[in-house]
Enzyme design. Structure first.
Site, PDB file in Angstrom:
ATOM      1  N   LYS A  25     -39.163 -13.996  51.747  1.00 26.69           N
ATOM      2  CA  LYS A  25     -40.524 -13.923  52.288  1.00 26.69           C
ATOM      3  C   LYS A  25     -41.278 -15.188  51.881  1.00 26.69           C
ATOM      4  O   LYS A  25     -41.362 -15.526  50.687  1.00 26.69           O
ATOM      5  CB  LYS A  25     -41.199 -12.674  51.707  1.00 26.69           C
ATOM      6  CG  LYS A  25     -42.270 -12.082  52.574  1.00 26.69           C
ATOM      7  CD  LYS A  25     -42.654 -10.725  52.001  1.00 26.69           C
ATOM      8  CE  LYS A  25     -43.832 -10.139  52.710  1.00 26.69           C
ATOM      9  NZ  LYS A  25     -44.363  -8.982  51.991  1.00 26.69           N
TER      10      LYS A  25
HETATM   11  C1  E4P Z   1     -46.428  -6.760  53.788  1.00 25.35           C
HETATM   12  O1  E4P Z   1     -45.464  -7.452  53.749  1.00 25.35           O
HETATM   13  C2  E4P Z   1     -47.539  -6.862  52.840  1.00 25.35           C
HETATM   14  O2  E4P Z   1     -46.975  -6.877  51.564  1.00 25.35           O
HETATM   15  C3  E4P Z   1     -48.449  -5.677  52.914  1.00 25.35           C
HETATM   16  O3  E4P Z   1     -48.267  -4.960  54.092  1.00 25.35           O
HETATM   17  C4  E4P Z   1     -49.867  -5.959  52.564  1.00 25.35           C
HETATM   18  O4  E4P Z   1     -50.601  -4.772  52.696  1.00 25.35           O
HETATM   19  P1  E4P Z   1     -52.061  -4.565  52.080  1.00 25.35           P
HETATM   20  O5  E4P Z   1     -53.019  -5.372  52.884  1.00 25.35           O
HETATM   21  O6  E4P Z   1     -52.310  -3.101  52.203  1.00 25.35           O
HETATM   22  O7  E4P Z   1     -51.980  -5.051  50.648  1.00 25.35           O
END
Ligand code: E4P
Length: 218
Positions: free
Chosen positions: A87
Site C-alpha cells: 500500500k
Molecule cells: C483503507 O484502506 C483505509 O485504511 C481506511 O478505509 C480508512 O478508513 P477511515 O477513514 O475510517 O479511517
C-alpha cells in the site's frame, strides 16, 4: 464485488472469514498502532498472521515517503507472503514507486485518494488497486460516492485494469451504493459487513415461522 475487512484485529478478521464472504484485508499504520503492533519483527509477524487467516489479498502499508524508502519497505513487505499488496500513498514518489512495482510484478494499492485526477495518475502508473476514502470526503461535506461514480466511469472509458477499492466505508448504505456504482471492492469494518444481515421483517418472519412450527408440532 469483493469484500475486504479494514482492520488489523485478528479476531475480527477470523470472524469475517468464518462468515465465508471475506476476500481480503486492508490495514494502515493507524490500524496497526490500534492493535499495539510496533517494531519491524512484530509488524512482519502480524502481517504473516493475517495472511495465514485469509485466502486472498492483504494490504500492508509502507511508512517511508521517499522513493528509495518505499521500494525498500515494499520489497520487504511483498516477501512476507504472496497475498501481500503493497500500500503506497498518493504522493509524487508514491506514483514512481507504483510504476516501479508494477514493472516488477508486485501488486500495489494506492491509498489516500480523494480526487479523480489522482485516480487517473495511479491507474496510469499501474496500481493494482485504488483506494478512494469516501467517509473522509463525506466528513468534510464532499460526496464520497460521487467520486466513486466518477472514477468507475473514467476507468471504464479507458479500460484501466486498476480495481476501484472503496475505502473509509462507514456504514451499510455506503457499501450498497458502492455496489450499485460498480466499485470492484469495498473495505470496511466488521460491523458494516454484519450490518448487511439486519432486517426487522426477517426477524419477525422467522419468529412467526418458528411459532407456527411449534404450534403444529405440540
Ligand atoms: C483503507 O484502506 C483505509 O485504511 C481506511 O478505509 C480508512 O478508513 P477511515 O477513514 O475510517 O479511517
Amino acid at each position: 464485488m469483493k469484500f475486504f475487512i479494514d482492520t488489523a484485529n485478528l479476531e475480527e478478521i477470523k470472524e469475517a472469514y468464518e462468515l465465508g464472504v471475506l476476500d481480503g484485508v486492508t490495514t494502515n499504520p493507524s490500524l496497526m498502532a490500534k492493535e499495539g503492533i510496533s517494531g519491524e519483527d512484530k509488524v512482519r509477524n502480524h502481517y504473516k498472521a493475517i495472511c495465514d487467516i485469509v485466502d486472498d489479498k492483504v494490504s500492508a502499508e509502507v511508512i517511508a515517503t521517499d522513493f528509495d524508502g518505499m521500494i525498500r519497505e515494499g520489497k520487504a513487505l511483498a516477501k512476507i507472503d504472496d497475498k501481500i499488496v503493497v500500500k503506497i500513498p498518493m504522493i509524487k514518489d508514491g506514483i514512481k514507486a507504483i510504476k516501479y512495482f508494477s514493472s516488477e510484478g508486485i501488486r500495489t494499492n494506492c491509498t489516500l485518494v480523494f480526487s479523480a485526477g489522482q485516480a487517473i495518475l495511479a491507474a496510469k502508473a499501474g496500481a493494482s488497486y485504488l483506494s478512494p476514502f469516501i467517509g473522509r470526503l463525506d466528513d468534510i461535506a464532499f460526496d464520497g460516492l460521487d467520486l466513486i461514480a466518477q472514477i468507475v466511469h473514467i476507468y471504464q472509458n479507458y479500460g484501466f485494469e486498476t480495481e476501484v477499492l472503496a475505502a473509509s466505508v462507514r456504514h451499510t448504505m455506503h457499501l450498497v451504493k458502492c455496489a450499485e456504482l460498480g466499485a470492484d471492492v469495498v473495505t470496511c469494518p466488521l460491523k458494516v459487513i454484519t450490518g448487511l444481515l439486519n432486517h426487522p421483517l426477517t426477524d419477525k418472519g422467522l419468529a412467526q415461522f418458528l411459532a407456527d412450527h411449534a404450534k403444529a408440532n405440540k
